[in-house]
Design a protein around this motif. Structure first.
Motif, PDB file in Angstrom:
ATOM      1  N   ASN A  84       0.723  -1.170   0.061  1.00 49.06           N
ATOM      2  CA  ASN A  84       0.064   0.055   0.121  1.00 49.06           C
ATOM      3  C   ASN A  84       0.973   1.254   0.032  1.00 49.06           C
ATOM      4  O   ASN A  84       0.326   2.332  -0.133  1.00 49.06           O
ATOM      5  N   LEU A  85       2.183   1.042   0.087  1.00 50.20           N
ATOM      6  CA  LEU A  85       3.151   2.348   0.232  1.00 50.20           C
ATOM      7  C   LEU A  85       3.670   2.395  -1.193  1.00 50.20           C
ATOM      8  O   LEU A  85       4.311   1.676  -1.747  1.00 50.20           O
ATOM      9  N   ARG A 116       3.352   8.032  -0.365  1.00 45.35           N
ATOM     10  CA  ARG A 116       1.920   7.900  -0.610  1.00 45.35           C
ATOM     11  C   ARG A 116       1.511   6.392  -0.171  1.00 45.35           C
ATOM     12  O   ARG A 116       1.879   5.479  -0.139  1.00 45.35           O
ATOM     13  N   TYR A 117       0.615   6.407   0.951  1.00 45.58           N
ATOM     14  CA  TYR A 117      -0.136   5.294   1.472  1.00 45.58           C
ATOM     15  C   TYR A 117      -1.709   5.259   1.116  1.00 45.58           C
ATOM     16  O   TYR A 117      -2.348   5.997   1.015  1.00 45.58           O
ATOM     17  N   LYS A 118      -1.814   4.373   0.470  1.00 42.57           N
ATOM     18  CA  LYS A 118      -3.294   3.899  -0.038  1.00 42.57           C
ATOM     19  C   LYS A 118      -3.662   3.165   1.174  1.00 42.57           C
ATOM     20  O   LYS A 118      -3.530   2.038   1.652  1.00 42.57           O
TER      21      LYS A 118
END
Length: 180
Positions: A84-85, A116-118
């Motif tokens: 996710n990163l 950016r972390y989802k």
């Protein structure tokens, strides 16, 4: 970045794409000096894992009141996807000839990092740090011209909403600190 001109794109295998360009200039759409410039980009990508992009530009551009001053520009950025990163480092370096003084080259550099972390399929958080060091005002788009050129540290925090695969809505907070 933006430009106007002709572009030839080629691929080698599944992971490498190259591009060569004959353009009006860097960050230039209209003709400004009747002298075409050369650009190229090399892109290596492993889908959903990483992307590395290195671009070069060489051409004459206006600088300090003279039309044809040789500019050499290099742009590097990458994206590394870890679940996710996503981490994205970047580095730019540019030199431009200054015949108004001693025919030497002035230079600028910029670097930064985006993380950016989802959170989910619809939401993400991102943070960016960037530094630009352009004491000789080579990047004409960075106005106003100040006594120490454009020297800046920038910080950005972003909340992203992705309503579809092709649309991203962003709420951004940005802070810039300059010498002047």
């Amino acid at each position: 970045d933006f430009d106007a001109g002709a572009r030839l794109t080629y691929t080698i295998g599944e992971r490498f794409t190259g591009r060569v360009q004959l353009v009006n200039g860097w960050q230039t759409i209209k003709e400004i000096n009747n002298s075409p410039a050369f650009g190229m980009a090399n892109i290596y990508e492993i889908k959903k894992k990483m992307l590395i992009n290195w671009g070069l530009f060489a051409g004459n551009e206006p600088y300090r009141g003279k039309d044809d001053q040789l500019k050499l520009y290099s742009n590097f950025f990458a994206q590394f996807h870890l679940k996710n990163l996503t981490l994205a480092p970047l580095f730019d370096y540019c030199m431009q000839k200054d015949t108004t003084t001693t025919d030497e080259y002035n230079s600028f550099y910029a670097y930064g990092m985006v993380a950016r972390y989802k959170i989910s399929k619809k939401f993400a958080l991102a943070a960016r740090y960037e530094k630009m060091h352009d004491p000789d005002n080579i990047v004409a788009e960075l106005l106003p011209v100040t006594p120490h050129g454009f020297q800046m540290d920038g910080y950005t925090f972003t909340i992203e909403h992705l309503p579809s695969e092709y649309v991203t809505l962003r709420l951004e907070s940005r802070y810039f600190k300059t010498i002047d």
